[in-house]
Design an enzyme around this catalytic site. Structure first.
Site, PDB file in Angstrom:
ATOM      1  N   CYS A  93      79.890  -2.257  41.920  1.00  0.00           N
ATOM      2  CA  CYS A  93      79.215  -1.101  42.532  1.00  0.00           C
ATOM      3  C   CYS A  93      80.231   0.001  42.856  1.00  0.00           C
ATOM      4  O   CYS A  93      79.981   1.178  42.628  1.00  0.00           O
ATOM      5  CB  CYS A  93      78.499  -1.476  43.832  1.00  0.00           C
ATOM      6  SG  CYS A  93      77.853  -3.144  43.902  1.00  0.00           S
ATOM      7  N   ASP A  94      81.367  -0.377  43.426  1.00  0.00           N
ATOM      8  CA  ASP A  94      82.301   0.616  43.975  1.00  0.00           C
ATOM      9  C   ASP A  94      83.550   0.823  43.139  1.00  0.00           C
ATOM     10  O   ASP A  94      84.275   1.802  43.359  1.00  0.00           O
ATOM     11  CB  ASP A  94      82.749   0.181  45.390  1.00  0.00           C
ATOM     12  CG  ASP A  94      81.562   0.002  46.322  1.00  0.00           C
ATOM     13  OD1 ASP A  94      80.548   0.689  46.107  1.00  0.00           O
ATOM     14  OD2 ASP A  94      81.640  -0.812  47.255  1.00  0.00           O
ATOM     15  N   CYS A 152      81.896  -5.269  46.575  1.00  0.00           N
ATOM     16  CA  CYS A 152      81.247  -5.272  45.259  1.00  0.00           C
ATOM     17  C   CYS A 152      82.018  -4.367  44.304  1.00  0.00           C
ATOM     18  O   CYS A 152      81.847  -3.152  44.329  1.00  0.00           O
ATOM     19  CB  CYS A 152      79.790  -4.798  45.397  1.00  0.00           C
ATOM     20  SG  CYS A 152      78.930  -4.715  43.819  1.00  0.00           S
TER      21      CYS A 152
END
Ligand code: FAD
Length: 307
Positions: free
Chosen positions: A135-136, A132
């Site tokens: 997200c990261d 992701c």
């Protein structure tokens, strides 16, 4: 207590099913691991959800969740691990060892990212391997990264990462990338994205964190190593159906078979909507539409049960 309906999943299909079920005054429980599902992995703006010319995945999720929470519906953040039917009742067990009962169930568990299944992948999850980018991605600012997969998701991930990473490789196992021309054009303009086709990833290496990847050129059969500190896996997805064996039939891609008038599976009272079923066009708007139709089908099913 026996609910009228349990919805499994809080992506676009599950949230819409929840809104429709509540408006039909069904006593409903929605169980989900998270809200938004795959929409949370969307690295660039969504431009094909009617009513919003452009909206970020996170903004759309917040709006969907807010709309759901306005309804009279029970919501539990948990993971469903088993689903059974005894008589006319469904029994649902969750990871935190809770058990719930309902007269009908809609499965909207969507799909999970498909893993690479190469050495080093599991070892470095959270230590350089990510599924992701949104997200990261921020953890990889100023780091060289590789995106595995040359489809739209891979290209969109590279576009997103190009704002923070100095160099990005896209590795595609086939001879050609599969992304839309629009995405290819953007990536060409960015300049710092290097696309390597015929590149079959063999291993992810590192000490505590990822520091390189090895791939084989499918044409020359030569092995190459790239120094990267992040690996973003974008090779598609697989239906999240591990809890449902037995009650449904699957196609060859492990998607749940339904009939498209009602979205019912082969088990009466058990429905499946959104990406988890055999429907061909997997989009946010189609998932929402199927969630709505499945909830209305549940209402009809329960009316028939009553009579
Ligand atoms: C990178 C990317 C970009 C995309 N871009 C677009 C786009 O621009 N436009 C578009 O229309 N579509 C896009 N899509 C597709 C779209 O996101 C999906 O079609 C849509 O999210 C499907 O919704 P769903 O509710 O069926 O499943 P999902 O979104 O997969 O949601 C499933 C939900 O179920 C939950 N869940 C799973 N298993 C369990 C369990 N055992 N117990 C409890 N909960 C569970 C998950 O946590 C999640 O909340 C994109 C997808 C990806 C991956």
């Amino acid at each position: 207590m026996t609910y009228d309906l349990i919805i499994i999943g809080g992506g676009p299909a599950g949230i819409t099913a929840g809104i429709y079920a509540a408006r039909q005054k069904l006593n409903t429980l929605l169980i989900t691991k998270d809200f938004g599902g795959q929409v949370a992995r969307k690295a660039v703006a969504i431009e094909n959800y009617p009513g919003f010319e452009e909206i970020s995945g996170l903004d759309l999720i917040q709006k969907l969740e807010k709309h759901l929470r306005k309804q009279k519906i029970d919501i539990k953040r948990d993971e469903v691990v088993e689903l059974k039917k005894t008589g006319l009742k469904f029994l649902v067990w969750t990871k935190s060892k809770n058990k719930f009962e309902a007269k009908a169930v809609i499965i909207t568990s969507g799909s999970d990212p498909r893993p690479l299944e190469v050495p080093g992948e599991k070892k470095f999850i959270g230590k350089g391997v990510s599924y992701c980018s949104i997200c990261d991605g921020p953890l990889f600012s100023n780091k060289t990264v590789a995106v595995i997969g040359g489809g739209n998701s891979g290209f969109e991930t590279a576009i997103f990462l190009s704002k923070i990473s100095p160099k990005i490789y896209i590795l595609e196992a086939g001879p050609k990338v599969r992304a839309d021309e629009v995405n290819q054009e953007i990536v060409r303009k960015i300049g710092k994205v290097e696309i390597i086709t015929n590149a079959l990833l063999k291993e992810i290496e590192g000490d505590r964190f990822v520091n390189s990847i090895t791939y084989q050129d499918q044409k020359s059969k030569k092995i190459h190593t790239l120094k990267v500190e992040g690996v973003f896996v974008e090779i598609g997805s697989q239906p999240a159906t591990s809890f449902v064996k037995g009650l449904v039939d699957f196609n060859e891609r492990d998607e749940i078979k339904v009939e498209f008038e009602t979205y019912q599976t082969k088990t009466p009272g058990l429905f499946a909507a959104g990406d988890v079923n055999i429907g061909r066009y997997k989009q946010i708007v189609t998932a929402c539409g199927e969630g709505a139709k499945a909830a209305l089908s549940v209402y009809d099913y329960l009316q028939k049960l009553k009579n």
